[in-house]
Design an enzyme around this catalytic site. Structure first.
Site, short mmCIF file in Angstrom:
data_model
loop_
_atom_site.label_atom_id
_atom_site.label_comp_id
_atom_site.label_asym_id
_atom_site.label_seq_id
_atom_site.Cartn_x
_atom_site.Cartn_y
_atom_site.Cartn_z
N ASN A 79 74.88 -18.41 20.68
CA ASN A 79 73.63 -18.26 21.28
C ASN A 79 73.42 -16.95 22.05
O ASN A 79 72.28 -16.43 22.03
CB ASN A 79 73.13 -19.52 21.90
CG ASN A 79 71.91 -19.43 22.57
OD1 ASN A 79 70.69 -19.20 21.92
ND2 ASN A 79 71.75 -19.24 23.83
N ALA A 97 69.16 -5.21 12.82
CA ALA A 97 70.59 -4.72 12.21
C ALA A 97 71.61 -5.93 12.70
O ALA A 97 72.41 -6.28 12.00
CB ALA A 97 70.79 -3.37 12.41
N GLY A 153 75.69 -18.21 26.38
CA GLY A 153 74.55 -17.78 26.84
C GLY A 153 73.65 -19.12 27.01
O GLY A 153 72.38 -19.30 26.67
N ALA A 154 74.47 -20.05 27.76
CA ALA A 154 73.82 -21.33 27.97
C ALA A 154 72.73 -21.53 29.38
O ALA A 154 72.32 -22.52 29.61
CB ALA A 154 74.56 -22.26 28.21
N LYS A 209 71.18 -8.72 13.85
CA LYS A 209 70.89 -10.23 13.16
C LYS A 209 71.24 -10.05 11.72
O LYS A 209 71.61 -11.14 10.99
CB LYS A 209 69.64 -10.61 13.38
CG LYS A 209 69.44 -10.79 15.30
CD LYS A 209 70.30 -11.50 15.64
CE LYS A 209 70.12 -11.90 17.05
NZ LYS A 209 71.09 -12.87 17.69
N TYR A 214 68.01 -4.42 16.57
CA TYR A 214 68.13 -5.65 17.04
C TYR A 214 68.40 -6.49 15.55
O TYR A 214 69.11 -7.06 15.32
CB TYR A 214 66.86 -6.10 17.60
CG TYR A 214 66.99 -7.52 17.74
CD1 TYR A 214 67.71 -8.26 18.78
CD2 TYR A 214 66.11 -8.45 17.08
CE1 TYR A 214 67.73 -9.54 18.89
CE2 TYR A 214 65.94 -9.66 17.20
CZ TYR A 214 66.94 -10.13 18.01
OH TYR A 214 67.01 -11.61 18.24
N SER A 217 67.91 -14.77 13.74
CA SER A 217 66.71 -14.32 14.06
C SER A 217 66.15 -14.18 12.66
O SER A 217 66.54 -13.86 11.59
CB SER A 217 66.37 -13.35 14.76
OG SER A 217 64.98 -12.78 14.70
#
Length: 276
Positions: A82, A150, A9-10, A152, A148, A134
């Site tokens: 990421n 869950a 995810g860069a 993380k 979301y 997060s």
């Protein structure tokens, strides 16, 4: 000694900032994105830079990217998982497909990378895996963020176990728990909302409006400082298993920890009464 970093995810957010800072330090960077052109448009060509198009949900594609990285640079020292996206909707209104897709990318995508990276790290008897979670992986009391959070929570859970499993190979594992950072996370491309919203969930709609209209581009966290903190952690003698980033993350984590201890003590008599 120069390290080889593999970052998913860069093409935006923390991933892009990490890649830029590492290249400026002269490190080797293999950077992945769903769209290779986005990477090449954002990051200048360099002998130390390898842009890779990658579908995280495809194990074979992940293996190809890892193999290409090792062939290009000769090692694989740091993995930063990421890539991920936000999902803002009440548990009831999110479909099975929407929910599963969030887990596919945020959880199973990272696990695909970890499985394919570890053989090389074990061979080297060294490495560090950082999974970007997060503050929402430590506390879930945000209306509309149940799924979301869950994903993380899951990331933090497997990172804790991973840290224990790989320490005999001199490999470190860290879960990164950022608060609100001024990236494009709250924009439409990174934050998905339900296809079928239910009017009954007023608190979720208020949360959605707050995040998209008020918090977006007003986040207190500086991604440049956040990325530097992540990089510095890799060079620390004893890196943490949990790296909280941001004063808001510190405040929320402290409040959650205190609330948990209060609740634990209030219910202690019930808790301890269930032993033989």
């Amino acid at each position: 000694m120069k390290k080889t970093w593999f970052i998913t995810g860069a093409s935006k957010g923390f991933g892009l900032e990490l890649a830029r800072q590492l290249l400026a330090k002269g490190e080797n960077v293999a950077a992945t994105s769903r769209n290779k052109n986005e990477l090449e448009n954002q990051i200048a060509a360099s002998p130390n830079f390898l842009a890779l198009q990658l579908d995280l949900t495809d194990e074979n594609d992940v293996q190809r990217a890892i193999t290409q990285t090792i062939a290009e640079f000769g090692s694989l020292d740091v993995v930063i998982n990421n890539a991920g996206f936000g999902l803002l909707g009440a548990v009831e209104e999110l479909s099975d497909a929407e929910t599963r897709q969030n887990f596919e990318v945020n959880v199973f995508g990272s696990l695909n990378v970890i499985r394919k990276a570890l053989p090389q790290m074990r061979k080297q008897n060294a490495g560090h895996i950082l999974n970007i979670a997060s503050i929402g992986g430590y506390l879930g009391d945000f209306p509309g963020f149940g799924i979301y959070c869950a994903t993380k929570f899951a990331v933090i859970g497997f990172t804790e176990a991973l840290a224990m499993e790989v320490k005999d190979f001199n490999i470190k594992a860290t879960a990164v728990l950022p608060g609100y950072f001024r990236t494009n996370f709250l924009t439409s491309g990174s934050l998905v909302t339900p296809k079928n919203e239910l009017d009954a969930y007023e608190s979720t709609r208020e949360s959605q409006k707050f995040h998209q209209e008020q918090m977006n581009l007003n986040q207190p966290g500086d991604p440049v400082k956040g990325a530097k903190a992540i990089i510095d952690t890799v060079y620390a003698e004893n890196p943490p298993v949990h790296l909280f980033l941001g004063s808001d993350a510190y405040k929320l984590a402290t409040e959650k920890s205190n609330a948990m201890m209060d609740e634990l003590e209030r219910w202690k008599s019930v808790t301890v009464s269930t032993d033989f």
